[in-house]
Design a protein around this motif. Structure first.
Motif, PDB file in Angstrom:
ATOM      1  N   ASP A  16       0.817  -1.212   0.000  1.00 11.32           N
ATOM      2  CA  ASP A  16       0.000   0.000   0.000  1.00 11.32           C
ATOM      3  C   ASP A  16       0.853   1.266   0.000  1.00 11.32           C
ATOM      4  O   ASP A  16       0.441   2.316   0.478  1.00 11.32           O
ATOM      5  N   SER A  18       2.788   4.382  -1.829  1.00 15.38           N
ATOM      6  CA  SER A  18       2.667   5.243  -3.008  1.00 15.38           C
ATOM      7  C   SER A  18       4.059   5.432  -3.620  1.00 15.38           C
ATOM      8  O   SER A  18       5.074   5.198  -2.955  1.00 15.38           O
ATOM      9  N   SER A  56      -3.386  -5.267  -1.713  1.00 11.80           N
ATOM     10  CA  SER A  56      -3.344  -3.815  -1.841  1.00 11.80           C
ATOM     11  C   SER A  56      -4.768  -3.273  -1.947  1.00 11.80           C
ATOM     12  O   SER A  56      -5.508  -3.621  -2.862  1.00 11.80           O
ATOM     13  N   TYR A  58      -5.467   0.278  -0.894  1.00  6.69           N
ATOM     14  CA  TYR A  58      -5.492   1.724  -0.691  1.00  6.69           C
ATOM     15  C   TYR A  58      -5.164   2.525  -1.935  1.00  6.69           C
ATOM     16  O   TYR A  58      -4.588   3.606  -1.860  1.00  6.69           O
ATOM     17  N   GLY A  59      -5.562   2.023  -3.099  1.00  9.69           N
ATOM     18  CA  GLY A  59      -5.356   2.763  -4.339  1.00  9.69           C
ATOM     19  C   GLY A  59      -6.014   4.134  -4.291  1.00  9.69           C
ATOM     20  O   GLY A  59      -5.501   5.107  -4.826  1.00  9.69           O
ATOM     21  N   PHE A  60      -7.150   4.228  -3.605  1.00  3.51           N
ATOM     22  CA  PHE A  60      -7.852   5.511  -3.497  1.00  3.51           C
ATOM     23  C   PHE A  60      -7.069   6.526  -2.674  1.00  3.51           C
ATOM     24  O   PHE A  60      -7.357   7.712  -2.716  1.00  3.51           O
ATOM     25  N   ARG A  61      -6.052   6.067  -1.944  1.00  3.78           N
ATOM     26  CA  ARG A  61      -5.185   6.974  -1.175  1.00  3.78           C
ATOM     27  C   ARG A  61      -3.817   7.145  -1.827  1.00  3.78           C
ATOM     28  O   ARG A  61      -2.898   7.665  -1.214  1.00  3.78           O
ATOM     29  N   GLY A  62      -3.679   6.672  -3.053  1.00  6.28           N
ATOM     30  CA  GLY A  62      -2.419   6.855  -3.776  1.00  6.28           C
ATOM     31  C   GLY A  62      -1.497   5.655  -3.786  1.00  6.28           C
ATOM     32  O   GLY A  62      -0.424   5.710  -4.378  1.00  6.28           O
ATOM     33  N   ASP A  64       0.169   2.343  -4.970  1.00 11.03           N
ATOM     34  CA  ASP A  64       0.371   1.875  -6.330  1.00 11.03           C
ATOM     35  C   ASP A  64       1.159   0.572  -6.285  1.00 11.03           C
ATOM     36  O   ASP A  64       2.332   0.567  -5.927  1.00 11.03           O
TER      37      ASP A  64
END
Length: 88
Positions: A16, A18, A56, A58-62, A64
């Motif tokens: 998680d 970024s 993973s 937390y893509g909505f929080r950045g 990648d």
């Protein structure tokens, strides 16, 4: 200045991460400037990362997964050891 604060780094839930967080981690473990998303060729501090790309969320929080995979691949190419937990 911040590099001197840590002798060992452990990052849990690394899947998680970024791209910016991966860059900050890279800067903390080496004594040279790095390009975004890269891992230094000479690591000066022990690094332990824990993660599972399939978890993973937390893509909505950045977060990648590509950043996670790039760091993992580079570490493995540079001789890092990979441990797989088969049971919890």
């Amino acid at each position: 200045r911040e590099q001197g604060r840590f002798s060992v780094l452990l990052v849990d839930e690394f899947q998680d991460t970024s791209p910016l967080q991966a860059e900050i981690l890279s800067l903390l473990i080496a004594d040279s400037d790095l390009r975004s998303g890269s891992v230094p060729s000479e690591i000066t501090r022990p690094l332990y990362i824990v993660g599972d790309r399939k978890q993973s969320i937390y893509g909505f929080r950045g977060a990648d997964v590509a950043a996670y995979e790039a760091v993992c691949q580079r570490l493995l190419a540079d001789g890092a050891e990979e441990e797989t937990l088969r049971t919890s």
